[in-house]
Design a protein around this motif. Structure first.
Motif, PDB file in Angstrom:
ATOM      1  N   VAL A 283       6.791   9.234  31.476  1.00  0.00           N
ATOM      2  CA  VAL A 283       5.974   8.905  32.651  1.00  0.00           C
ATOM      3  C   VAL A 283       4.514   8.693  32.241  1.00  0.00           C
ATOM      4  CG1 VAL A 283       5.152   9.725  34.886  1.00  0.00           C
ATOM      5  CG2 VAL A 283       7.517  10.152  34.199  1.00  0.00           C
ATOM      6  N   GLU A 284       3.987   9.622  31.458  1.00  0.00           N
ATOM      7  CA  GLU A 284       2.604   9.503  31.012  1.00  0.00           C
ATOM      8  C   GLU A 284       2.427   8.288  30.099  1.00  0.00           C
ATOM      9  OE1 GLU A 284      -0.780  12.075  28.546  1.00  0.00           O
ATOM     10  OE2 GLU A 284       1.112  13.007  29.162  1.00  0.00           O
ATOM     11  N   ARG A 285       3.400   8.053  29.238  1.00  0.00           N
ATOM     12  CA  ARG A 285       3.301   6.915  28.322  1.00  0.00           C
ATOM     13  C   ARG A 285       3.339   5.600  29.093  1.00  0.00           C
ATOM     14  NH1 ARG A 285       4.227   6.626  22.768  1.00  0.00           N
ATOM     15  NH2 ARG A 285       4.809   4.567  21.954  1.00  0.00           N
TER      16      ARG A 285
ATOM     17  N   TYR B 281       9.565   6.745  39.998  1.00  0.00           N
ATOM     18  CA  TYR B 281       8.541   7.770  39.832  1.00  0.00           C
ATOM     19  C   TYR B 281       7.206   7.151  39.443  1.00  0.00           C
ATOM     20  CZ  TYR B 281       6.677  12.398  38.789  1.00  0.00           C
ATOM     21  OH  TYR B 281       5.934  13.555  38.801  1.00  0.00           O
ATOM     22  N   ALA B 282       7.254   6.121  38.603  1.00  0.00           N
ATOM     23  CA  ALA B 282       6.021   5.488  38.124  1.00  0.00           C
ATOM     24  C   ALA B 282       5.508   4.397  39.061  1.00  0.00           C
ATOM     25  CB  ALA B 282       6.247   4.895  36.739  1.00  0.00           C
TER      26      ALA B 282
ATOM     27  N   GLN C 100      -1.646   6.637  18.585  1.00  0.00           N
ATOM     28  CA  GLN C 100      -1.504   7.885  19.351  1.00  0.00           C
ATOM     29  C   GLN C 100      -0.330   8.700  18.843  1.00  0.00           C
ATOM     30  OE1 GLN C 100      -1.917   8.470  23.930  1.00  0.00           O
ATOM     31  NE2 GLN C 100       0.240   8.081  23.571  1.00  0.00           N
TER      32      GLN C 100
ATOM     33  N   GLU D  47       7.875  12.908  29.189  1.00  0.00           N
ATOM     34  CA  GLU D  47       6.639  12.315  28.684  1.00  0.00           C
ATOM     35  C   GLU D  47       6.615  10.796  28.815  1.00  0.00           C
ATOM     36  OE1 GLU D  47       9.149  13.678  25.070  1.00  0.00           O
ATOM     37  OE2 GLU D  47       8.527  14.453  27.046  1.00  0.00           O
TER      38      GLU D  47
ATOM     39  N   GLY E 180       2.359   5.221  32.131  1.00  0.00           N
ATOM     40  CA  GLY E 180       1.079   5.103  32.823  1.00  0.00           C
ATOM     41  C   GLY E 180      -0.008   4.569  31.901  1.00  0.00           C
ATOM     42  N   LEU E 181      -0.003   5.029  30.627  1.00  0.00           N
ATOM     43  CA  LEU E 181      -0.982   4.524  29.671  1.00  0.00           C
ATOM     44  C   LEU E 181      -0.765   3.044  29.398  1.00  0.00           C
ATOM     45  CD1 LEU E 181      -3.245   4.902  27.612  1.00  0.00           C
ATOM     46  CD2 LEU E 181      -1.528   5.691  25.960  1.00  0.00           C
TER      47      LEU E 181
ATOM     48  N   SER F 108      -2.085   1.068  32.270  1.00  0.00           N
ATOM     49  CA  SER F 108      -3.548   1.062  32.304  1.00  0.00           C
ATOM     50  C   SER F 108      -4.111   0.070  31.294  1.00  0.00           C
ATOM     51  CB  SER F 108      -4.094   2.462  32.014  1.00  0.00           C
ATOM     52  OG  SER F 108      -3.703   3.370  33.020  1.00  0.00           O
TER      53      SER F 108
END
Length: 341
Positions: free
Chosen positions: A52-54, A17-18, A78, A50, A56-57, A60
């Motif tokens: 997935v978002e982590r 997914y990522a 965070q 969540e 991605g961060l 980045s």
């Protein structure tokens, strides 16, 4: 988001997914950056949406070159309800590192051009010369040189003010000729003074200067250099005036005497006999020099020379204390002078 009955996904599903490998997810998970939601009955990792978002961060931050330790601090902050200050500090730190790396690359590029473009027979010596200087270069050797030259009891504030004026900062984007000048300057300040003699070659003006006297001397000289520098920028020829009076006053105050015709003659003679570091100032001007032939900015050394020539002019025209007539005795015009600073 995930289609499993409990809304969780496996490590393979998260990786797919990522858009990363399973190995990448496992690395961040084992490092504590990407917590697991649970484990299956068979011991397989399971992740919440969540993640997935982590992930991605994390990607980045890592993509910007932030080290894992900084990524961890940002994620921890965070999780605690904030991240702005920590993220800003991490980004600022990375920018500083990149700035230093870019300066090093520019310096190496100019140094390589310098070696490439010189005659083949000169390349070994040129390579040794520029190779002795770190990239980006440090001014520590120049600072050590001046600390050995300046009066031992000179106050720290006075030393700092003088070093700021006397130590040239290497340009961030140097030309090959500036790299060569700085390398020669580095070689000049790291060689023993006076050849085999070793040790600092200090002017006689320093030998009897205590803390107060040395502070008075260099504060007065700084003012005189500023005045002389203004004259030099305007193209003024060396001549008696406010700059020369301040220059002589600096020495007279140090010695606890008055600015008299006799003192000016003695001062001229003493400065002529003191050790010279002309090469330092010549190379400093080259390090700071403009490529288009514009007039170079005055340095303390060139200002000192201007003032010495003004003193010669003053003595040769028979002028004494602040313009009074005096006998023509002592060093005359054209006498080779030396520098205290």
């Amino acid at each position: 988001m995930f289609s499993s009955y409990d809304g969780l996904c496996t490590i393979g599903e998260l990786a797919e997914y990522a858009g990363v490998t399973v190995k990448t997810v496992r690395f961040y998970s084992d490092g504590g950056l990407l917590p697991e939601a649970s484990r299956s009955a068979g011991g397989h990792r399971r992740y919440a949406p969540e993640a997935v978002e982590r992930l991605g961060l994390i990607r980045s931050l890592r993509g910007l070159g932030l080290p894992v330790a900084d990524v961890r601090r940002v994620l921890d902050e965070q999780d605690a309800g904030g991240a702005a200050d920590v993220l800003e500090a991490a980004v600022d730190g990375r920018l500083r590192v990149l700035g230093s790396e870019l300066r090093a690359l520019r310096w190496r590029e100019a140094a390589l051009q310098l070696v490439r473009d010189c005659p083949p027979e000169e390349r070994p010596a040129r390579l040794r010369l520029v190779g002795a200087v770190a990239a980006p270069p440090s001014t520590a050797a120049l600072v050590r040189f001046w600390r050995a030259w300046l009066p031992a009891r000179m106050p720290a504030r006075s030393v700092g003010a003088f070093l700021e004026a006397a130590v040239p900062q290497p340009p961030d984007d140097p030309r090959p000729d500036q790299v060569l000048a700085f390398a020669r300057l580095y070689a000049f300040v790291t060689r023993p003074c006076g050849g085999s003699g070793g040790g600092p070659c200090q002017p006689r003006a320093h030998s009897s200067a205590g803390a107060r006297e040395s502070a008075v001397l260099y504060a007065g000289l700084a003012t005189a250099y500023d005045l002389a520098g203004g004259e030099m920028r305007r193209g003024g020829t060396p001549r008696p005036g406010e700059a020369l009076d301040g220059f002589v006053d600096a020495y007279a105050s140090t010695y606890g005497t008055r600015d008299t015709p006799g003192f000016r003659r003695r001062l001229a003679g003493q400065l002529a006999a003191d050790p010279r570091i002309d090469r330092y100032w010549e190379l400093t001007a080259e390090v700071l020099g403009a490529p288009d032939g514009r007039q170079r900015e005055p340095t303390p050394g060139t200002a000192h020379d201007w003032l010495l020539e003004a003193l010669d002019t003053h003595l040769s025209t028979g002028l004494g204390e602040r313009g009074a007539r005096m006998p023509l005795t002592g060093p005359g015009p054209g006498t080779t002078r030396a520098r205290t600073p």
